[in-house]
Design an enzyme around this catalytic site. Structure first.
Site, PDB file in Angstrom:
ATOM      1  N   LYS A 113      -7.719   9.473  21.815  1.00 47.00           N
ATOM      2  CA  LYS A 113      -7.980   8.421  20.840  1.00 47.00           C
ATOM      3  C   LYS A 113      -7.031   7.255  21.095  1.00 47.00           C
ATOM      4  O   LYS A 113      -5.853   7.299  20.735  1.00 47.00           O
ATOM      5  CB  LYS A 113      -7.797   8.904  19.402  1.00 47.00           C
ATOM      6  CG  LYS A 113      -8.338   7.879  18.386  1.00 47.00           C
ATOM      7  CD  LYS A 113      -7.693   7.976  17.035  1.00 47.00           C
ATOM      8  CE  LYS A 113      -6.367   7.315  16.962  1.00 47.00           C
ATOM      9  NZ  LYS A 113      -6.423   5.809  17.075  1.00 47.00           N
ATOM     10  N   SER A 171       4.858   5.132  16.694  1.00 54.47           N
ATOM     11  CA  SER A 171       6.031   4.911  15.867  1.00 54.47           C
ATOM     12  C   SER A 171       6.578   6.222  15.323  1.00 54.47           C
ATOM     13  O   SER A 171       5.851   7.217  15.196  1.00 54.47           O
ATOM     14  CB  SER A 171       5.682   3.982  14.703  1.00 54.47           C
ATOM     15  OG  SER A 171       4.860   4.659  13.767  1.00 54.47           O
ATOM     16  N   ALA A 212       4.680   7.235  12.116  1.00 57.93           N
ATOM     17  CA  ALA A 212       3.401   7.895  12.378  1.00 57.93           C
ATOM     18  C   ALA A 212       3.627   9.291  12.956  1.00 57.93           C
ATOM     19  O   ALA A 212       2.899  10.237  12.634  1.00 57.93           O
ATOM     20  CB  ALA A 212       2.561   7.055  13.330  1.00 57.93           C
ATOM     21  N   GLU A 226       6.284  11.351  21.378  1.00 65.17           N
ATOM     22  CA  GLU A 226       7.115  10.337  22.049  1.00 65.17           C
ATOM     23  C   GLU A 226       7.112   9.135  21.124  1.00 65.17           C
ATOM     24  O   GLU A 226       6.095   8.460  20.978  1.00 65.17           O
ATOM     25  CB  GLU A 226       6.553  10.020  23.437  1.00 65.17           C
ATOM     26  CG  GLU A 226       7.530   9.242  24.311  1.00 65.17           C
ATOM     27  CD  GLU A 226       7.387   7.746  24.146  1.00 65.17           C
ATOM     28  OE1 GLU A 226       8.259   7.144  23.459  1.00 65.17           O
ATOM     29  OE2 GLU A 226       6.423   7.175  24.673  1.00 65.17           O
ATOM     30  N   CYS A 236       8.944   1.011  23.836  1.00 63.50           N
ATOM     31  CA  CYS A 236       9.733   1.941  23.020  1.00 63.50           C
ATOM     32  C   CYS A 236      11.123   2.162  23.593  1.00 63.50           C
ATOM     33  O   CYS A 236      12.079   2.406  22.854  1.00 63.50           O
ATOM     34  CB  CYS A 236       8.997   3.268  22.890  1.00 63.50           C
ATOM     35  SG  CYS A 236       8.537   4.022  24.468  1.00 63.50           S
ATOM     36  N   GLU A 265      14.002   0.002  14.623  1.00 59.75           N
ATOM     37  CA  GLU A 265      13.214  -0.501  15.746  1.00 59.75           C
ATOM     38  C   GLU A 265      12.409  -1.717  15.301  1.00 59.75           C
ATOM     39  O   GLU A 265      11.617  -1.639  14.357  1.00 59.75           O
ATOM     40  CB  GLU A 265      12.279   0.577  16.279  1.00 59.75           C
ATOM     41  CG  GLU A 265      11.516   0.139  17.506  1.00 59.75           C
ATOM     42  CD  GLU A 265      10.631   1.240  18.085  1.00 59.75           C
ATOM     43  OE1 GLU A 265      10.617   1.398  19.310  1.00 59.75           O
ATOM     44  OE2 GLU A 265       9.947   1.921  17.291  1.00 59.75           O
TER      45      GLU A 265
END
Length: 485
Positions: free
Chosen positions: A183, A236, A239, A257, A291, A390
Site C-alpha cells: 500500500k 512517522s 503512525a 522503520e 528520515c 522530527e
C-alpha cells in the site's frame, strides 16, 4: 529552464491485484497534485477495503497453495533479477514521475531510483549468503533448523521515496518466499504504479504481489486483516505507534522503520573543509524529507560561530526552485500541509529563543508551489522542540557542546536513533564516539544511507532491520526439527 520532465503524468484506471491489472471495487480516485504548480497531474484509483480483501485472499491462496514459497531460493532469485531488469527499463519514467509528483530534483530522484535497482540486485543474491537450513547438534540430541517464510506480508510505505522504500521491503520478502500486498501513500503514487508495471512484467506467479494506493482506512484494514501474517511499515513514529498497537492485538509480526532526529558531531581537531558541504546537505537534501537526515549539528562551543558562518554561506548559495530545472538543488516540499508543518516549527524555534541565522520562509519569486528556504538555527539547546522533534523539512539546528562526552549525551538525548555522523581527524576518537551513539547507522567523516546493509533504528526510530541478510531474516520464521538419536 532545461527539462525533460513531463508537465502531466500517466493516469491509471486499474489496480494490480494478485499480479493482474484489475478494475477497482470503487470509483474514487486519488488526484496527484504537483507541489511545483499546485495543479492536478494525474489520477489513480483509490483502493477500498474490498480491494484489500481481494488482494489478501489472492496472496493467502498463493502462499498456502501456490508455487512461490515452494520454489527454491535460487529459483525465486531468477524472478527478482527480472524485476530488477524491469525497474531499470522504467528508470527514466520513474525518476520523472517522482520529480513531478513529489518535487525531488534530478539528483535526488536519480539517487533514489539507483538505490532501488541496487536493492533488487541485493535481494536476488541473498540466497548465496544465507543458510535457510542448518544442522545442529547438542548434548543428547540433533536436528535441523529450518527458516521458513512468515507468510502474507502487508507493506506500507510513505511518499518521500516510494519506489526505493518498496524495493527495500518487497525484494527480501519475495526472496524469503512470502507473498506481498503493497500500500503506497496517496501522495505521489504514479512512480509506484510504474513499479507495479515492472512487477507484472516480471511474470511472478499469480497472487504473489498486489499494489493498492490508498489512505489511512485502507491501511488499517490491511494491517488488521486476519490473513496477514506480518506488517512492514515505513513512516512517522506516530503512525508506527498506531500500527504496532494494531499488530499487538493479534500478535502479528511487525517491522517498523520510523522517524529520526540524527546528529552530526564535529570534533575540535578537524578542518571544516573536511566536514562541509557534506554535512550541510545531509540535513537539507531532498528538502529535508529524509528520515535519516542529519538535522542536528553538534559543535564545540568555541567553534560554533565558525560552523554557523560556513553553513550560512552554503545554505544561501543553494539554488531553490522548479526541480525540473537541471540547475535546481532544492525543490518544494511534497504537500501543502507539509510546508505548513515546517513553517510552524520555524516559528516554534524562534519562540523558544533559538537564533534564526538564515532562511525561515518562502523563497523570493516562488509564489506558487510548496517551497521553504533552507533554514539554519544557532544557539539551540538540546531541550528545545526543534532539537527534539522530527520536522521533516530543510531545517537544521546547531547545538554547542563543551566536551565530547556531552556531545554523545546530546546525540543520545532524543527519542530517536536512526542515523548519524562523526567528523574527527583522530580516527580512533571518531570510532569510539560512533560506538557510543545509540543509532542504527552512523558514518565517519561522511554521511550516507547504506541500503544494502542493515538499516533501521534504536528507540522510537523503529523495530527490526532492513537490507542484506538481516532484512531477509525479518521475513522468516525459525523452526527446529528434532530428529531421533
Amino acid at each position: 529552464m532545461t527539462s525533460t520532465v513531463p508537465t502531466a503524468l500517466q493516469s491509471y484506471d486499474k489496480l494490480l491485484i494478485g499480479g493482474r491489472w484489475t478494475d477497482p471495487a470503487g470509483d474514487e480516485v486519488i488526484e496527484v497534485v504537483s507541489p511545483i504548480t499546485e495543479e492536478v497531474l494525474a489520477t489513480v484509483p483509490e483502493a477500498t477495503t474490498a480491494d484489500v480483501d481481494k488482494a489478501v485472499a489472492a496472496a493467502r491462496k498463493a502462499f498456502d497453495e501456490g508455487p512461490w514459497p515452494r520454489l527454491t531460493a535460487a529459483e525465486r532469485a531468477e524472478y527478482l533479477t527480472r524485476v530488477g531488469a524491469e525497474v531499470a527499463k522504467r528508470f527514466d519514467s520513474m525518476a520523472e514521475a517522482f520529480t513531478a509528483e513529489i518535487g525531488a530534483p534530478a539528483a535526488a530522484s536519480t539517487a533514489f531510483h539507483n538505490n532501488a535497482i541496487k536493492m533488487w540486485g541485493d535481494a536476488s543474491t541473498l540466497h548465496e549468503r544465507f543458510d535457510f537450513e542448518e544442522e545442529r547438534e547438542w548434548e543428547g540430541g540433533h536436528g535441523t533448523v529450518v527458516r521458513e517464510p512468515v507468510g502474507v506480508v502487508a507493506t506500507i510505505i510513505p511518499w518521500n521515496g516510494p519506489v526505493a522504500t518498496a524495493s527495500l521491503k518487497i525484494g527480501p520478502a519475495l526472496a524469503a518466499g512470502c507473498t506481498v500486498v503493497l500500500k503506497p501513500a496517496p501522495e505521489g503514487p504514479v512512480s509506484t504504479m510504474l513499479l507495479a508495471e515492472a512487477l507484472e512484467a516480471a511474470g511472478l506467479p499469480e497472487g504473489v504481489v498486489s499494489v493498492l494506493p490508498g489512505g489511512r482506512e485502507v491501511g488499517e484494514h490491511l494491517v488488521t486483516h486476519p490473513s496477514v501474517d506480518k506488517v512492514a511499515f515505513t513512516g512517522s513514529t506516530a503512525a508506527g505507534r498506531r500500527i504496532m498497537s494494531l499488530c499487538g492485538d493479534r500478535i502479528a509480526r511487525v517491522t517498523l522503520e520510523l522517524g529520526g532526529k540524527s546528529a552530526g558531531i564535529i570534533a575540535d581537531d578537524i578542518a571544516l573543509d573536511q566536514v562541509f558541504p557534506d554535512l550541510a546537505f545531509a540535513g537539507i537534501g531532498h528538502s529535508g524529507q529524509v528520515c535519516a537526515a542529519i538535522t542536528r549539528v553538534l559543535v564545540p562551543r568555541d567553534r560554533q560561530d565558525e560552523v554557523v558562518e560556513t553553513m550560512k554561506t552554503i545554505f544561501e548559495s543553494v539554488s531553490i526552485g522548479d526541480p525540473r530545472d537541471e540547475s535546481t538543488v532544492l525543490g518544494p516540499l511534497a504537500a501543502e500541509r507539509q510546508r505548513t508543518r515546517v513553517l510552524d516549527y520555524i516559528e516554534i524555534g524562534k519562540a523558544e529563543g533559538a537564533r534564526l541565522v538564515t532562511g525561515g520562509g518562502r523563497p523570493d519569486g516562488l509564489e506558487r508551489g510548496w517551497y521553504v528556504q533552507p533554514t539554519l538555527f544557532a544557539d539551540v539547546t538540546p531541550d528545545m522542540r526543534i532539537a527534539q522533534e522530527e520536522i521533516f523539512g530543510p531545517v537544521v539546528v546547531v547545538i554547542p557542546f563543551d566536551s565530547i562526552d556531552e556531545a554523545v549525551d546530546i546525540a543520545n538525548g532524543t527519542d530517536y536513533g536512526l542515523s548519524g555522523a562523526v567528523y574527527a581527524r583522530d580516527a580512533a576518537l571518531a570510532e569510539k564516539v560512533a560506538r557510543r551513539v545509540r543509532t542504527g547507522q552512523i558514518s565517519i567523516n561522511s554521511w550516507d544511507m547504506c541500503v544494502v546493509q542493515p538499516f533501521g533504528g534504536y528507540k522510537q526510530s523503529g523495530l527490526g532491520r532492513e537490507g542484506n541478510v538481516e532484512g531477509l531474516s525479518a521475513y522468516l520464521e525459525t523452526k527446529l526439527i528434532q530428529k531421533p538419536a
